[in-house]
Design a protein around this motif. Structure first.
Motif, PDB file in Angstrom:
ATOM      1  N   MET A   1       0.846  -1.192   0.000  1.00  0.00           N
ATOM      2  CA  MET A   1       0.000   0.000   0.000  1.00  0.00           C
ATOM      3  C   MET A   1       0.882   1.243   0.000  1.00  0.00           C
ATOM      4  O   MET A   1       1.896   1.307   0.679  1.00  0.00           O
ATOM      5  CB  MET A   1      -0.903   0.000   1.228  1.00  0.00           C
ATOM      6  CG  MET A   1      -1.825   1.168   1.285  1.00  0.00           C
ATOM      7  SD  MET A   1      -3.029   0.935   2.601  1.00  0.00           S
ATOM      8  CE  MET A   1      -3.837   2.488   2.545  1.00  0.00           C
ATOM      9  N   TYR A  87       1.352  11.649 -11.134  1.00  0.00           N
ATOM     10  CA  TYR A  87      -0.108  11.719 -11.142  1.00  0.00           C
ATOM     11  C   TYR A  87      -0.466  13.165 -10.884  1.00  0.00           C
ATOM     12  O   TYR A  87      -0.155  13.715  -9.825  1.00  0.00           O
ATOM     13  CB  TYR A  87      -0.694  10.775 -10.095  1.00  0.00           C
ATOM     14  CG  TYR A  87      -0.350   9.344 -10.432  1.00  0.00           C
ATOM     15  CD1 TYR A  87      -1.182   8.588 -11.249  1.00  0.00           C
ATOM     16  CD2 TYR A  87       0.835   8.771  -9.978  1.00  0.00           C
ATOM     17  CE1 TYR A  87      -0.850   7.286 -11.602  1.00  0.00           C
ATOM     18  CE2 TYR A  87       1.176   7.467 -10.326  1.00  0.00           C
ATOM     19  CZ  TYR A  87       0.334   6.738 -11.138  1.00  0.00           C
ATOM     20  OH  TYR A  87       0.669   5.454 -11.490  1.00  0.00           O
ATOM     21  N   ALA A 110     -11.317  10.021  -4.055  1.00  0.00           N
ATOM     22  CA  ALA A 110     -11.468   8.611  -4.424  1.00  0.00           C
ATOM     23  C   ALA A 110     -10.317   8.160  -5.326  1.00  0.00           C
ATOM     24  O   ALA A 110      -9.782   7.049  -5.160  1.00  0.00           O
ATOM     25  CB  ALA A 110     -12.803   8.382  -5.117  1.00  0.00           C
ATOM     26  N   GLU A 111      -9.915   9.019  -6.275  1.00  0.00           N
ATOM     27  CA  GLU A 111      -8.800   8.691  -7.168  1.00  0.00           C
ATOM     28  C   GLU A 111      -7.514   8.465  -6.362  1.00  0.00           C
ATOM     29  O   GLU A 111      -6.755   7.539  -6.633  1.00  0.00           O
ATOM     30  CB  GLU A 111      -8.571   9.820  -8.173  1.00  0.00           C
ATOM     31  CG  GLU A 111      -9.622   9.934  -9.240  1.00  0.00           C
ATOM     32  CD  GLU A 111      -9.391   8.979 -10.392  1.00  0.00           C
ATOM     33  OE1 GLU A 111      -8.313   8.372 -10.483  1.00  0.00           O
ATOM     34  OE2 GLU A 111     -10.314   8.851 -11.205  1.00  0.00           O
ATOM     35  N   ALA A 113      -7.260   7.763  -3.061  1.00  0.00           N
ATOM     36  CA  ALA A 113      -7.412   6.565  -2.229  1.00  0.00           C
ATOM     37  C   ALA A 113      -7.122   5.318  -3.068  1.00  0.00           C
ATOM     38  O   ALA A 113      -6.443   4.391  -2.605  1.00  0.00           O
ATOM     39  CB  ALA A 113      -8.802   6.516  -1.626  1.00  0.00           C
ATOM     40  N   ASN A 114      -7.588   5.287  -4.303  1.00  0.00           N
ATOM     41  CA  ASN A 114      -7.329   4.181  -5.213  1.00  0.00           C
ATOM     42  C   ASN A 114      -5.839   4.101  -5.553  1.00  0.00           C
ATOM     43  O   ASN A 114      -5.259   3.011  -5.600  1.00  0.00           O
ATOM     44  CB  ASN A 114      -8.175   4.345  -6.486  1.00  0.00           C
ATOM     45  CG  ASN A 114      -8.004   3.199  -7.441  1.00  0.00           C
ATOM     46  OD1 ASN A 114      -7.731   2.074  -7.056  1.00  0.00           O
ATOM     47  ND2 ASN A 114      -8.171   3.487  -8.716  1.00  0.00           N
ATOM     48  N   LEU A 115      -5.218   5.246  -5.770  1.00  0.00           N
ATOM     49  CA  LEU A 115      -3.791   5.301  -6.064  1.00  0.00           C
ATOM     50  C   LEU A 115      -2.986   4.701  -4.918  1.00  0.00           C
ATOM     51  O   LEU A 115      -2.039   3.933  -5.148  1.00  0.00           O
ATOM     52  CB  LEU A 115      -3.396   6.764  -6.298  1.00  0.00           C
ATOM     53  CG  LEU A 115      -2.051   7.064  -6.920  1.00  0.00           C
ATOM     54  CD1 LEU A 115      -1.958   6.483  -8.314  1.00  0.00           C
ATOM     55  CD2 LEU A 115      -1.842   8.566  -6.955  1.00  0.00           C
ATOM     56  N   ARG A 116      -3.374   5.001  -3.698  1.00  0.00           N
ATOM     57  CA  ARG A 116      -2.697   4.437  -2.518  1.00  0.00           C
ATOM     58  C   ARG A 116      -2.779   2.917  -2.506  1.00  0.00           C
ATOM     59  O   ARG A 116      -1.864   2.248  -2.032  1.00  0.00           O
ATOM     60  CB  ARG A 116      -3.307   4.980  -1.231  1.00  0.00           C
ATOM     61  CG  ARG A 116      -2.922   6.401  -0.941  1.00  0.00           C
ATOM     62  CD  ARG A 116      -3.715   6.953   0.196  1.00  0.00           C
ATOM     63  NE  ARG A 116      -3.168   6.533   1.470  1.00  0.00           N
ATOM     64  CZ  ARG A 116      -3.804   6.636   2.620  1.00  0.00           C
ATOM     65  NH1 ARG A 116      -5.022   7.133   2.657  1.00  0.00           N
ATOM     66  NH2 ARG A 116      -3.239   6.257   3.733  1.00  0.00           N
ATOM     67  N   GLN A 117      -3.874   2.362  -3.000  1.00  0.00           N
ATOM     68  CA  GLN A 117      -4.037   0.911  -3.035  1.00  0.00           C
ATOM     69  C   GLN A 117      -3.179   0.275  -4.130  1.00  0.00           C
ATOM     70  O   GLN A 117      -2.724  -0.859  -3.983  1.00  0.00           O
ATOM     71  CB  GLN A 117      -5.509   0.548  -3.268  1.00  0.00           C
ATOM     72  CG  GLN A 117      -6.431   0.964  -2.145  1.00  0.00           C
ATOM     73  CD  GLN A 117      -6.044   0.324  -0.818  1.00  0.00           C
ATOM     74  OE1 GLN A 117      -5.752  -0.858  -0.745  1.00  0.00           O
ATOM     75  NE2 GLN A 117      -6.026   1.128   0.243  1.00  0.00           N
ATOM     76  N   ARG A 118      -2.955   0.978  -5.226  1.00  0.00           N
ATOM     77  CA  ARG A 118      -2.245   0.411  -6.377  1.00  0.00           C
ATOM     78  C   ARG A 118      -0.737   0.549  -6.314  1.00  0.00           C
ATOM     79  O   ARG A 118      -0.019  -0.245  -6.914  1.00  0.00           O
ATOM     80  CB  ARG A 118      -2.720   1.066  -7.669  1.00  0.00           C
ATOM     81  CG  ARG A 118      -4.144   0.746  -8.036  1.00  0.00           C
ATOM     82  CD  ARG A 118      -4.511   1.409  -9.323  1.00  0.00           C
ATOM     83  NE  ARG A 118      -4.008   2.781  -9.273  1.00  0.00           N
ATOM     84  CZ  ARG A 118      -4.134   3.665 -10.229  1.00  0.00           C
ATOM     85  NH1 ARG A 118      -4.708   3.365 -11.324  1.00  0.00           N
ATOM     86  NH2 ARG A 118      -3.671   4.892 -10.095  1.00  0.00           N
TER      87      ARG A 118
END
Length: 190
Positions: A1, A87, A110-111, A113-118
């Motif tokens: 993460m 980004y 949301a973008e 938060a998604n970046l943190r997951q990827r």
């Protein structure tokens, strides 16, 4: 993460506006009023940070400012910065020629938060103070690295301003940078 890391410079009184004096702010240019030895020490810290960074997250205006100075610049630091995935949060069209660049639009929280997951590793934010406010308001900041410059300018824009919700962080590091600068590192409170 991934971890969202704010990495910035500010004066003793917390001003981050116009560090190089190029924006015409009457109290700008404080970054340029340090010794050459301190500037070299600062550059070493920043270069090492670049080598430990997985990606850059940056606002559109800041991307333009940095790209103007780093695209085509020679040297190991420039090459490392250019290679990093970037980004960019922006609402208008702009350049995207500073290495691998993805523009983020829509629901930015949301973008990100998604970046943190990827992404695995540090996602570093330079300047981009409007973006920093958004990150703070959505509790998306994991670490703040602040290099404090030995100047008091009295007024101007700050890294963290106009927040509606206070955030608690815990001190995790203090280091001198050269003879006149200090790097403070704070992490998300548990």
């Amino acid at each position: 993460m991934g971890r969202i890391v704010i990495s910035t410079n500010a004066t003793l009184d917390g001003i981050s506006q116009d560090p190089t004096g190029e924006e015409g702010f009457e109290f700008g240019g404080w970054f340029t009023r340090i010794s050459d030895a301190d500037r070299e020490a600062w550059a070493k810290v920043e270069f090492e940070e670049t080598l430990d960074t997985a990606a850059l997250l940056i606002g559109g205006g800041s991307y333009e400012w940095f790209a103007q100075r780093w695209v085509g610049r020679p040297g190991e630091w420039a090459a490392a910065l250019t290679r990093l995935p970037k980004y960019v949060v922006r609402s208008t069209a702009g350049r995207t020629d500073w290495g691998p660049t993805t523009v983020l639009t829509g629901d930015i929280a949301a973008e990100i938060a998604n970046l943190r997951q990827r992404i695995d590793g540090d996602i570093v934010v330079y300047a981009s103070y409007q973006l920093v406010r958004t990150l703070a308001e959505h509790d998306l900041i994991d670490e703040v690295r602040l290099i404090v410059f030995p100047h008091i300018v009295g007024s101007g824009g700050r890294v963290f301003s106009d927040l509606t919700t206070p955030r608690a962080l815990r001190l995790s590091g203090v280091a001198t940078v050269g003879a006149g600068l200090v790097q403070l590192t704070y992490e998300r409170s548990a």
